[in-house]
Design an enzyme around this catalytic site. Structure first.
Site, PDB file in Angstrom:
ATOM      1  N   GLY A 242      33.552 121.772  50.083  1.00 41.64           N
ATOM      2  CA  GLY A 242      33.813 122.533  48.702  1.00 41.64           C
ATOM      3  C   GLY A 242      32.989 122.564  47.774  1.00 41.64           C
ATOM      4  O   GLY A 242      32.381 121.227  47.556  1.00 41.64           O
TER       5      GLY A 242
ATOM      6  N   GLN B 187      30.402 122.703  39.080  1.00 41.32           N
ATOM      7  CA  GLN B 187      29.343 121.653  39.560  1.00 41.32           C
ATOM      8  C   GLN B 187      27.976 122.011  39.847  1.00 41.32           C
ATOM      9  O   GLN B 187      27.151 121.237  40.360  1.00 41.32           O
ATOM     10  CB  GLN B 187      30.222 121.385  41.189  1.00 41.32           C
ATOM     11  CG  GLN B 187      31.324 120.368  41.215  1.00 41.32           C
ATOM     12  CD  GLN B 187      31.800 120.261  42.713  1.00 41.32           C
ATOM     13  OE1 GLN B 187      32.248 120.836  43.111  1.00 41.32           O
ATOM     14  NE2 GLN B 187      31.432 118.884  43.111  1.00 41.32           N
TER      15      GLN B 187
ATOM     16  N   CYS C 263      33.544 113.719  46.439  1.00 42.76           N
ATOM     17  CA  CYS C 263      33.147 114.914  45.842  1.00 42.76           C
ATOM     18  C   CYS C 263      31.640 114.856  45.587  1.00 42.76           C
ATOM     19  O   CYS C 263      31.054 113.776  45.134  1.00 42.76           O
ATOM     20  CB  CYS C 263      33.824 114.595  44.042  1.00 42.76           C
ATOM     21  SG  CYS C 263      33.510 116.032  43.301  1.00 42.76           S
ATOM     22  N   LEU C 264      30.975 115.974  45.517  1.00 43.53           N
ATOM     23  CA  LEU C 264      29.580 116.245  45.775  1.00 43.53           C
ATOM     24  C   LEU C 264      29.112 115.726  44.370  1.00 43.53           C
ATOM     25  O   LEU C 264      27.910 115.396  44.316  1.00 43.53           O
ATOM     26  CB  LEU C 264      29.075 117.398  46.117  1.00 43.53           C
ATOM     27  CG  LEU C 264      29.243 117.871  47.627  1.00 43.53           C
ATOM     28  CD1 LEU C 264      28.834 119.293  48.021  1.00 43.53           C
ATOM     29  CD2 LEU C 264      28.787 116.736  48.520  1.00 43.53           C
TER      30      LEU C 264
ATOM     31  N   HIS D 102      41.501 120.227  45.055  1.00 43.86           N
ATOM     32  CA  HIS D 102      40.400 119.463  44.538  1.00 43.86           C
ATOM     33  C   HIS D 102      39.375 120.542  43.780  1.00 43.86           C
ATOM     34  O   HIS D 102      39.029 120.406  42.564  1.00 43.86           O
ATOM     35  CB  HIS D 102      39.461 118.919  45.564  1.00 43.86           C
ATOM     36  CG  HIS D 102      38.437 117.979  45.014  1.00 43.86           C
ATOM     37  ND1 HIS D 102      38.364 116.664  45.190  1.00 43.86           N
ATOM     38  CD2 HIS D 102      37.269 118.384  44.647  1.00 43.86           C
ATOM     39  CE1 HIS D 102      37.430 116.463  44.461  1.00 43.86           C
ATOM     40  NE2 HIS D 102      36.511 117.293  44.318  1.00 43.86           N
ATOM     41  N   GLU D 103      39.232 121.691  44.330  1.00 44.25           N
ATOM     42  CA  GLU D 103      38.384 122.675  43.731  1.00 44.25           C
ATOM     43  C   GLU D 103      38.994 123.329  42.440  1.00 44.25           C
ATOM     44  O   GLU D 103      38.306 123.614  41.550  1.00 44.25           O
ATOM     45  CB  GLU D 103      37.812 123.600  44.799  1.00 44.25           C
ATOM     46  CG  GLU D 103      37.097 122.949  46.131  1.00 44.25           C
ATOM     47  CD  GLU D 103      36.029 122.201  45.736  1.00 44.25           C
ATOM     48  OE1 GLU D 103      35.169 122.339  44.590  1.00 44.25           O
ATOM     49  OE2 GLU D 103      35.840 121.127  46.449  1.00 44.25           O
TER      50      GLU D 103
ATOM     51  N   HIS E 294      38.665 121.452  39.438  1.00 44.75           N
ATOM     52  CA  HIS E 294      37.338 121.602  39.004  1.00 44.75           C
ATOM     53  C   HIS E 294      37.149 122.725  37.960  1.00 44.75           C
ATOM     54  O   HIS E 294      36.494 122.698  37.003  1.00 44.75           O
ATOM     55  CB  HIS E 294      36.224 121.725  39.888  1.00 44.75           C
ATOM     56  CG  HIS E 294      35.565 120.461  40.516  1.00 44.75           C
ATOM     57  ND1 HIS E 294      34.720 119.465  39.950  1.00 44.75           N
ATOM     58  CD2 HIS E 294      35.492 119.969  41.991  1.00 44.75           C
ATOM     59  CE1 HIS E 294      34.603 118.546  40.788  1.00 44.75           C
ATOM     60  NE2 HIS E 294      34.937 118.770  42.049  1.00 44.75           N
TER      61      HIS E 294
END
Ligand code: ZN
Length: 200
Positions: free
Chosen positions: A50, A55, A99-100, A141-142, A145
């Site tokens: 994701g 991000q 996480c990226l 998670h997304e 963000h």
């Protein structure tokens, strides 16, 4: 005024965009579709499941995901606009997350097993979503963000202690990149984020 966005890049902790709340998206146009496509490409290139707009430095309520992983399962990918979770159920389960924006940092996080949610797609249709397990974890998670919340906020005491060195290293790399002039000062980034909010 037309603002031309540079090619998107994934920002890393502690970039201010990660703590900047996203604005709701007000319409779908060719530019937004192109951004969604670029976000999916970045997600696949970095082997993520994701990726949320903050991000890539965009303070907008939008994320892309593909819980089946890579490009070979493109039929499973999705772009969600203005997503929000309406119900959490099934109790909390602990699972490892990465996480990226924190490459290489994996820790256990407790999340609801299942969520109900609503979001718009790129066709402007309002979707009702029910997901569980890995998909529910990605959703939580997304959407975090999009509100400036990060998985590190949800680490256990032990997870926090185990991550301290990694976080300090990310902070050091970030400040060094600023000193080398590769990244702008936080105040300038904040100013740009406020400008970008108007384009949502
Ligand atoms: Zn993340």
């Amino acid at each position: 005024m037309e603002i031309v966005l540079p090619p998107l890049k994934i920002v890393k902790y502690p970039h201010p965009s990660l703590r900047h709340k996203g604005r709701p998206v007000t319409g779908v146009d060719a530019k937004l579709r192109r951004i969604a496509e670029e976000m999916l490409e970045l997600m696949y290139a970095h082997k993520g499941l994701g990726l949320a707009a903050p991000q890539v430095g965009l303070p907008w309520q939008m994320f892309v995901c593909n819980y089946a992983g890579g490009r070979e399962n493109r039929d499973m990918e999705a772009v969600y606009l203005n997503p929000f979770i309406t119900e959490k159920s099934g109790g909390l389960i602990e699972g490892e997350e990465g996480c990226l924006s924190f490459p290489g940092l994996f820790q256990k996080v407790k999340r609801a097993r299942a969520v109900k949610a609503m979001a718009y797609n790129l066709e402007g249709e309002l979707l009702e979503i029910e997901v569980s397990d890995l998909s529910a974890r990605i959703w939580q998670h997304e959407t975090d963000h999009l509100h400036g919340e990060l998985y590190i906020d949800r680490f256990s005491e032990a997870g926090r202690a185990a991550s301290r060195a990694a976080l300090t290293a990310f902070e050091g790399e970030y400040r060094q990149a600023q000193e080398r002039g590769e990244l702008q000062a936080d105040t300038e980034i904040e100013r740009q984020l406020t400008e970008l909010e108007k384009l949502a």
